[in-house]
Design a protein around this motif. Structure first.
Motif, PDB file in Angstrom:
ATOM      1  N   GLU A  72     -46.785   2.245-110.666  1.00 11.06           N
ATOM      2  CA  GLU A  72     -45.730   1.888-109.706  1.00 11.06           C
ATOM      3  C   GLU A  72     -45.407   3.127-108.890  1.00 11.06           C
ATOM      4  OE1 GLU A  72     -41.551   0.145-110.570  1.00 11.06           O
ATOM      5  OE2 GLU A  72     -42.927  -0.961-111.878  1.00 11.06           O
ATOM      6  N   THR A 101     -35.184   0.836-106.341  1.00  8.73           N
ATOM      7  CA  THR A 101     -36.110   1.329-105.324  1.00  8.73           C
ATOM      8  C   THR A 101     -37.184   0.281-105.048  1.00  8.73           C
ATOM      9  OG1 THR A 101     -37.467   2.398-107.025  1.00  8.73           O
ATOM     10  CG2 THR A 101     -35.776   3.746-105.960  1.00  8.73           C
ATOM     11  N   ARG A 161     -43.028   4.618-105.785  1.00  8.62           N
ATOM     12  CA  ARG A 161     -41.906   4.393-104.866  1.00  8.62           C
ATOM     13  C   ARG A 161     -42.391   4.509-103.422  1.00  8.62           C
ATOM     14  NH1 ARG A 161     -35.869   7.232-105.056  1.00  8.62           N
ATOM     15  NH2 ARG A 161     -35.161   6.385-103.060  1.00  8.62           N
ATOM     16  N   LYS A 162     -41.852   3.628-102.548  1.00  8.21           N
ATOM     17  CA  LYS A 162     -42.315   3.545-101.159  1.00  8.21           C
ATOM     18  C   LYS A 162     -42.441   4.913-100.503  1.00  8.21           C
ATOM     19  CE  LYS A 162     -42.942  -0.511 -98.926  1.00  8.21           C
ATOM     20  NZ  LYS A 162     -44.262  -1.100 -98.975  1.00  8.21           N
ATOM     21  N   ASN A 188     -40.863  -0.472-104.762  1.00  4.71           N
ATOM     22  CA  ASN A 188     -42.055   0.159-105.318  1.00  4.71           C
ATOM     23  C   ASN A 188     -43.315  -0.652-105.027  1.00  4.71           C
ATOM     24  OD1 ASN A 188     -40.312   2.047-106.460  1.00  4.71           O
ATOM     25  ND2 ASN A 188     -40.181   0.953-108.391  1.00  4.71           N
ATOM     26  N   THR A 226     -46.033  -5.424-103.821  1.00  4.45           N
ATOM     27  CA  THR A 226     -44.773  -4.677-103.711  1.00  4.45           C
ATOM     28  C   THR A 226     -43.740  -5.341-104.611  1.00  4.45           C
ATOM     29  OG1 THR A 226     -45.222  -4.004-101.435  1.00  4.45           O
ATOM     30  CG2 THR A 226     -42.930  -3.952-102.146  1.00  4.45           C
TER      31      THR A 226
END
Length: 205
Positions: free
Chosen positions: A178, A136, A180-181, A138, A204
């Protein structure tokens, strides 16, 4: 990468593959690769390992949106080495990866089609041996908060399943997490509802 796409494919760890044609030997090395800063060290290590090899050709792709790439033919005819290596990376849709193909010349010229096939095939052999994983995208944020707000922050970390990278607890506390987007908006909103807490974007991954 679209606005809502927050995953990418890469390899878990290094792998190798070999292809032979008319006495020439092509050894492909695939490595996880997240920064161009590592390029010189990787090439030098392989040159030290294979001092008698004629060519060390390579291609890499970088960033989760797969927008950064470079190729190098290292003395082979233009378009016969780096581009075929890159094309394999494109076809498998992998990024944050470098493949270096070391060639020992066998005395017989392979011609342009033969070289293209050899560099492509060696790369394919290396990636057949690799474990391709989905990761993913992040973002890393620093949260600054008062000690008395610890429970509120830890509740958000638990509810959103955030990975804590490091933390420092005193009267004033700091925590790197962290995110996730696709979770960023929700996390920013929740933390923003706690008075006096500062949230700072770092980078990122």
């Amino acid at each position: 990468m679209s606005l809502f796409e927050d995953t990418y494919r890469t390899i878990e760890k290094g792998s190798e593959g070999v292809f032979r044609d008319k006495g020439s030997k092509f050894i492909a090395y695939a490595f996880p690769f997240i920064s161009e800063d590592a390029l010189k060290d990787i090439i030098q290590e392989l040159k030290d390992r294979h001092p008698k090899a004629r060519h060390h050709c390579w291609a890499y792709r970088l960033t989760p949106d797969r927008s950064v790439f470079r190729i190098n033919d290292d003395g082979e005819p233009s378009g016969t080495a780096g581009r075929p290596i890159l094309n394999v990376l494109l076809s498998l849709d992998v990024t944050n990866i470098i493949v270096v193909v070391v060639r020992y010349f066998g005395g017989t010229l392979l011609g342009v089609p033969g070289l293209i096939n050899a560099y492509k095939s060696a790369t394919q052999e290396a990636l057949k041996e690799a474990l391709i994983v989905e990761k993913t995208v992040n973002d890393v944020y620093t949260i600054e908060f008062d000690y008395l707000q610890m429970n509120d922050i830890m509740r958000i970390v638990k509810d959103e399943n955030l990975k804590v990278l490091n933390q420092k607890f005193d009267n004033k506390c700091f925590m790197d997490v962290e995110v996730r987007k696709m979770q960023v908006n929700a996390v920013v909103h929740k933390i923003g509802n706690i008075d006096g807490v500062k949230l700072m974007y770092v980078r990122t991954l």
